[in-house]
Design an enzyme around this catalytic site. Sequence first.
Site, short mmCIF file in Angstrom:
data_model
loop_
_atom_site.label_atom_id
_atom_site.label_comp_id
_atom_site.label_asym_id
_atom_site.label_seq_id
_atom_site.Cartn_x
_atom_site.Cartn_y
_atom_site.Cartn_z
N GLU A 271 0.83 -1.21 0.00
CA GLU A 271 0.00 0.00 0.00
C GLU A 271 0.87 1.26 0.00
OE1 GLU A 271 -3.68 1.89 2.67
OE2 GLU A 271 -2.44 0.26 3.48
N LYS A 332 -9.97 2.37 -3.39
CA LYS A 332 -10.44 1.76 -2.16
C LYS A 332 -11.85 2.22 -1.80
CE LYS A 332 -9.05 0.84 2.63
NZ LYS A 332 -8.14 1.19 3.74
N CYS A 384 -5.80 -2.93 2.39
CA CYS A 384 -5.77 -2.89 3.85
C CYS A 384 -7.03 -3.46 4.48
CB CYS A 384 -5.49 -1.45 4.31
SG CYS A 384 -5.19 -1.28 6.09
#
Length: 513
Positions: A271, A332, A384
């Site tokens: 990330e 995301k 994540c």
Amino acid sequence: MNHDHNTPLNLWRAIALIVAGALQTLTFSPFDLTVIGPLSILLALFAAIPVTGQHLFRAGWLLGVGLFGSGASWVYISISQYGNTSVLVSVILTALFVAGLGLFHGLTFWAWGKVARDRKIHRLILFPAFWVLGDWLRSWFLTGFPWLYLGTAQVDGPLASLAPVVGVYGVTMVIVATGVVLYALIPAIRQKRRGAILLLSLSLIVPWALTPALKDTTWTDRADKPLSVAAMQGNIPQLIKWDPEFMQHQMETYLALTSPHWERDLILWPETAIPITQDQAGPLIDMIAKRLGPDSTLITGIPWYGFSDELEDFTYRNSIMAIGAGEGMYFKQRLVPFGEYVPLQNWLRGLIGFFDLPMSSFSRGPENQSPLTAGDDKVMPFICYEIAYPDFVARNAWNTDLLITISNDGWFGHSIGPLQHLQMARMRALETGRFVLRGTNNGVTAIIDDHGQITAQIPQFEQGVMLGEVYTVTGKTPYMATGSWPVLTLAMILIVFARPRALPKPSRQTHAG
């Protein structure tokens, strides 16, 4: 077992509920004491079953405080060490976080008491249903916190084979039901009721004994040939990750780690491994594309900045992109409050350092995004926190060949949080019957196979390169096909049909006189 109970919530019961919640943390990584799961439920029932309905909210809240105070208080590290916030304020914010999460269990116990009333038998029958519905509520309300589900701990346990069929909520329901049966079995043994002992013993043994028989069942089909993969773990210190003076060194670190492996089929950076936005990173992206082999794809986390048609404004997004033989950009969708966006930011920005973390102004990505590609393969990425959402992952895994998750767990230091995060990624692999390639900044970078087992990894807090193979797969597990709805529907059916019935009101009779 059907008489009323109106016991107050005294000190010893309160302590037992906190301990019951704390014991559940020991079922998860790194402790992995899965046998404690049903026993924690047993202890919670001993403390809560006799409690009068008006005290059940507090009883559930205390259990939640025990669970999240022991299992999720690692947020203190990100607030204190990396949020530039004083110890006192960090402790207060962590306590508020734990207390707030405890409200979910409080609400669950309150609803359980309202429906089951003070009938012991109904409280026992309905408890697993309310527990699972409470977990489900916590997965989406106010963006959700789908952490510390009892079923997740079974990824290496005897109930693991149930996960591809009923998902983590179904496994959780079996664990909670086991605690209920244990509770009911104790008085049956004490009173020597043989019929009840036999029935309860069978209901206790059967799911735990028969589930391992599914272990060799294959729900998805592997490709004949594996993909060669390389994942780089830069171990960049969190305190300097967003320092402008260090960003160039960070990118050079990942290029150097990748240098011997440009010919691999799939290369993964974690990330925000590229710590500048895609509109600034053009020369770096072009250089990577030139160095890659003709059939190689590099997938990396990178912040995105641009105009959003959906928002009708320019915005930042936490993103992941494919370079080389692959293509695509994913934004995301499940953002972490305060870490990636600040609720009520007009009021909170500037109050303390924790409300002004680097890169905490992301916007949420749109629903129903297409997967990335790596050559001819479809790769579904999760950034994540997203890997923690069971139904979100199962739904997005449809028509994809491989799952990827990237993360930066450096925010949580040497706590148990990153190991819990890895365990959830393993459960998603098990539920979907797909390999998961996991890339992190400082661990644990890992290859997880389609049975949830780790085949390669880099230890935490080490810089290194993980080499290995993954298989693309086709097909769907039963859980992918249905999601959690069968389990949630079963819970609702139990509540509707197993709740105590109201007694009929006596009819009024008139007398002529």
